[in-house]
Design a protein around this motif. Sequence first.
Motif, short mmCIF file in Angstrom:
data_model
loop_
_atom_site.label_atom_id
_atom_site.label_comp_id
_atom_site.label_asym_id
_atom_site.label_seq_id
_atom_site.Cartn_x
_atom_site.Cartn_y
_atom_site.Cartn_z
N SER A 191 -4.25 9.63 8.53
CA SER A 191 -3.54 9.27 9.77
C SER A 191 -2.05 9.53 9.65
CB SER A 191 -3.79 7.80 10.11
OG SER A 191 -3.06 6.93 9.25
N LYS A 192 -1.53 9.58 8.43
CA LYS A 192 -0.12 9.85 8.20
C LYS A 192 0.12 11.30 7.75
CE LYS A 192 1.58 5.22 7.49
NZ LYS A 192 2.72 4.48 6.91
N ASN A 225 -8.75 7.33 5.33
CA ASN A 225 -8.38 7.47 6.74
C ASN A 225 -6.92 7.12 6.98
OD1 ASN A 225 -10.93 8.35 7.55
ND2 ASN A 225 -11.67 6.28 7.96
N HIS A 226 -6.42 6.14 6.23
CA HIS A 226 -5.00 5.78 6.36
C HIS A 226 -4.10 6.93 5.95
CE1 HIS A 226 -1.39 3.31 6.34
NE2 HIS A 226 -1.14 3.72 5.11
N ARG A 279 -11.15 3.36 4.10
CA ARG A 279 -9.92 2.92 4.76
C ARG A 279 -8.70 3.62 4.17
NH1 ARG A 279 -9.91 -2.00 3.22
NH2 ARG A 279 -8.21 -1.81 1.72
N ILE A 280 -8.65 3.74 2.83
CA ILE A 280 -7.55 4.45 2.18
C ILE A 280 -7.51 5.91 2.62
CG2 ILE A 280 -6.74 5.35 -0.05
CD1 ILE A 280 -7.58 2.70 -1.31
N GLU A 325 0.82 -1.22 0.00
CA GLU A 325 0.00 0.00 0.00
C GLU A 325 0.85 1.27 0.00
OE1 GLU A 325 -2.45 0.03 3.48
OE2 GLU A 325 -0.74 0.08 4.86
N THR A 326 2.16 1.13 0.18
CA THR A 326 3.00 2.34 0.21
C THR A 326 3.03 3.05 -1.14
OG1 THR A 326 5.02 1.07 -0.28
CG2 THR A 326 4.49 1.47 2.05
N GLU A 353 0.52 5.81 -0.72
CA GLU A 353 1.07 6.88 0.12
C GLU A 353 2.06 7.73 -0.66
OE1 GLU A 353 2.90 5.14 3.52
OE2 GLU A 353 1.23 3.76 3.89
#
Length: 371
Positions: free
Chosen positions: A220-221, A216-217, A213-214, A176-177, A180
């Motif tokens: 969160s970062k 919020n993820h 989820r994506i 998943e990085t 990001e």
Amino acid sequence: MNKYLTLILTISTLLGQSPLFAQATGLKDAFKDKFLMGVAVNRYQINQSNKKETDLITSQFNALTAENDMKWMHIHPKENTFNFEQADKLVALADANDMFVIGHTLVWHSQLAPWVFKTANGDTIDNLELTHRIEKHISTIVGKYKGQIDAWDVVNEALAEDGSYRESTFYKISGETFIENAFRFAHEADPEAELYYNDYNLIDADKRDGAIRIINHLKSKNIKIDGVGVQAHWSLDEPSIEDIETAIEMYAETGVKVMFTELDISVLPSPWNSPTADVSVSFENNPDMDPYPNGLPDSVEDQLANRYAEIFKLFNKHSDKIGRVTFWGLHDGLSWKNNFPIRGRTDYTLLFDRELKPKKAFHAVIQTVNH
């Protein structure tokens, strides 16, 4: 001919207007206090090859997305080769007509240049090299159009139908990085541009939850994400208005804007039990799957108009949460649904017919604002 109608037509001609639109409010004007009204344009339209189409685009819409020309295979076909010709023309068309521009799309597993995952020897690259290539791709493109392209579909279709991550080569190499990194690189290249995650079937509960989820993820970062793009490739019956509304509310709760990025409504029977926009799927054509080759019956035309009206009533209700609605194509003749998932069918998915005339659905959409 009625003398008053003759007068209207004469005045319209003198003003250089099409009689077709002499009494019709344009979409962008009707919804100016609600949200942007966008359209996806093909290469010929970006090149302004057809004046009637250009006039329709600029009179009706205030947001532009390139249907294909900014996808990786076109804009970055070789490792050290970028092709900005069409993107430059898209930006110029938008700038001349005060239109919002969306770059579509930076990272997607489809319509990808063949070199992206390979070394010079043909081996699969590692995570470090893929990250480097994604960074170069994004920083070069977004950096070039800094201040000119307003928003980007940063990552497209990274989810499987159950809401888990799609097993694309991006994911297999980087996990998943890669998502990001793509958002980080885009923000670094243009801190002012809006950044979106875009996907289809995002009304379905499992996939909706995956997109949340994506979002919020990333949040969160402390990674910038401004919106979710819901590809609205829908039918006369699905998804339900209730499910669309639930999705709008749940996405808005995450703090991002909701965009309906690829709206079209198929009137044709589906060869499967559930909708999809997976471009790798196709079926064989037959008369049962292509019931309206010579025109749409009035009854189905009414169904389509009513369906669009229901949808836009909902959009108007939640206009504080919605940033943009983009139609995936200008008129029925250009709709990708004529060929997907069955090639050669005749579909009627959009607000303008094959002669560029507004359909009942167009007027039904306008009336959701006026009444």
